[in-house]
Design a protein around this motif. Structure first.
Motif, PDB file in Angstrom:
ATOM      1  N   ARG A   1      -0.399  38.339  13.316  1.00 28.58           N
ATOM      2  CA  ARG A   1      -0.219  39.236  12.167  1.00 28.58           C
ATOM      3  C   ARG A   1      -1.214  40.390  12.225  1.00 28.58           C
ATOM      4  NH1 ARG A   1      -1.583  36.036   8.293  1.00 28.58           N
ATOM      5  NH2 ARG A   1      -3.676  36.900   8.093  1.00 28.58           N
TER       6      ARG A   1
ATOM      7  N   THR B   1       5.067  40.607  15.558  1.00 28.17           N
ATOM      8  CA  THR B   1       5.686  40.032  14.364  1.00 28.17           C
ATOM      9  C   THR B   1       6.552  38.839  14.758  1.00 28.17           C
ATOM     10  OG1 THR B   1       5.666  42.184  13.251  1.00 28.17           O
ATOM     11  CG2 THR B   1       7.133  40.512  12.350  1.00 28.17           C
TER      12      THR B   1
ATOM     13  N   GLN C   1       4.229  36.061  15.521  1.00 26.20           N
ATOM     14  CA  GLN C   1       3.742  35.502  14.261  1.00 26.20           C
ATOM     15  C   GLN C   1       4.757  34.502  13.699  1.00 26.20           C
ATOM     16  OE1 GLN C   1       3.245  38.345  11.096  1.00 26.20           O
ATOM     17  NE2 GLN C   1       2.671  36.792   9.585  1.00 26.20           N
TER      18      GLN C   1
END
Length: 340
Positions: A34, A53, A56
């Motif tokens: 993140r 992302t 993540q």
């Protein structure tokens, strides 16, 4: 966004995320990913933002933070990032697994169907196979067993002889599951035997443990409590003794052992094991917890503890209903009615 040069702070955050992942520190990996994504976003680096992302979301999925995973992965759907069906199929598969983990089985099936449709023109591709596996799992667990079986047959026809053994084992595993869930017990046994012959404990002991426990669970659900089922249970337990296991996997093995004891005529031991499982609502997926509560209620009924049996059968029905597994919810209520 337009892609700018990668900053040292981004590189540091990415390396930290990958190091956490390598150490199985999945929550920490998601946090570092993140941070890297935020650095990339501020630098207008679309490509790096998308990759971090996605990483993540993978970390959140591996950490069992399913709802958070869906929120992060949803940002990637139709986002300005890498183009193409393959990229979107990866995101949809991730979303399907997250929704499945969160107990929203219909949403899991919907996302998996989108992924499978995106890859329909390349059905023998590894990602296309993975999308089909996600779809079969979601359909089966949501009670749409005949649809799962149909998808399984489609997948079986699409597989080529050159598929990697580990992936082929997963295909046999999924087809066997779909067969068991649609009451095709002999087909289920056959495909799980094929999977067992394809997986190698020397190559991946974790997969070997999970497969054997899952196969035993399917056999027991079909009332197949024979020596081969016991061997599956013992293989899973032995492998876990060697490599260790997450708390979820330990509970799943207790659930399987409890089911074995129940069918073997020892409901008292089954209750001891299953009570431990049913206390851990924070660890297990809702539909799995529902299975444990259903079995616990049945065992308590055999022992004559009607009030406890009623409580757990009602809880099972509620858990299945919340997960979208309406067929299993109805079955729980049928057991309840039979004991009234």
């Amino acid at each position: 966004m337009q892609q700018n040069s990668i900053s040292p702070s981004y590189v540091t955050a990415e390396l930290r995320a990958r190091e956490h992942w390598a150490n199985h520190e999945f929550s920490e990996a998601a946090g570092s990913a993140r941070s890297a994504a935020e650095i990339a976003r501020d630098a207008l680096d679309t490509h790096s933002w998308w990759n971090m992302t996605y990483f993540q979301a993978e970390g959140l999925l591996a950490a069992g933070k399913f709802e958070e995973c869906t929120e992060v992965a949803a940002q990637l759907v139709d986002s300005p990032g890498p183009a193409g069906a393959t990229v979107q199929a990866r995101v949809r598969i991730l979303l399907s697994k997250a929704w499945q983990g969160a107990g929203h089985l219909e949403k899991a099936a919907d996302e998996a169907k989108v992924a499978a449709d995106l890859m329909a023109d390349d059905a023998d591709d590894e990602l296309a196979i993975t999308a089909s596996l996600a779809l079969i799992a979601a359909l089966g667990e949501s009670g749409r067993s005949d649809e799962a079986w149909t998808e399984s047959l489609n997948l079986a026809r699409a597989i080529s002889p050159g598929v990697d053994d580990q992936l082929l084992g997963n295909v046999y595993w999924a087809i066997g599951n779909a067969a068991f869930l649609s009451s095709r017990v002999e087909e289920g046994l056959r495909f799980h035997d094929l999977a067992a012959g394809t997986f190698s404990p020397a190559r991946n002991l974790d997969v070997w443990a999970r497969f054997n426990n899952a196969s035993a669970a399917m056999r027991l659900a079909a009332d197949v409590a024979d020596a081969a089922t016991l061997r599956c249970i013992e293989r899973a337990e032995l492998a876990t003794d060697v490599i260790g296991a997450t708390e979820e996997n330990v509970l799943l093995q207790k659930l399987t052992r409890g089911h074995w004891n129940f069918l073997a005529g020892d409901p008292a031991v089954a209750v001891q094991l299953l009570e431990d499982v049913c206390e851990r609502a924070d660890v297990l997926q809702p539909h799995t917890l529902g299975e444990a509560c259903l079995l616990l209620g049945r065992a308590q009924n055999v022992l004559g503890d009607k009030p406890a049996a009623e409580r757990n059968l009602l809880r099972a029905a509620d858990l299945f209903e919340a997960a979208g597994a309406k067929q299993r919810a109805d079955q729980s209520r049928e057991y309840l009615s039979a004991e009234a």
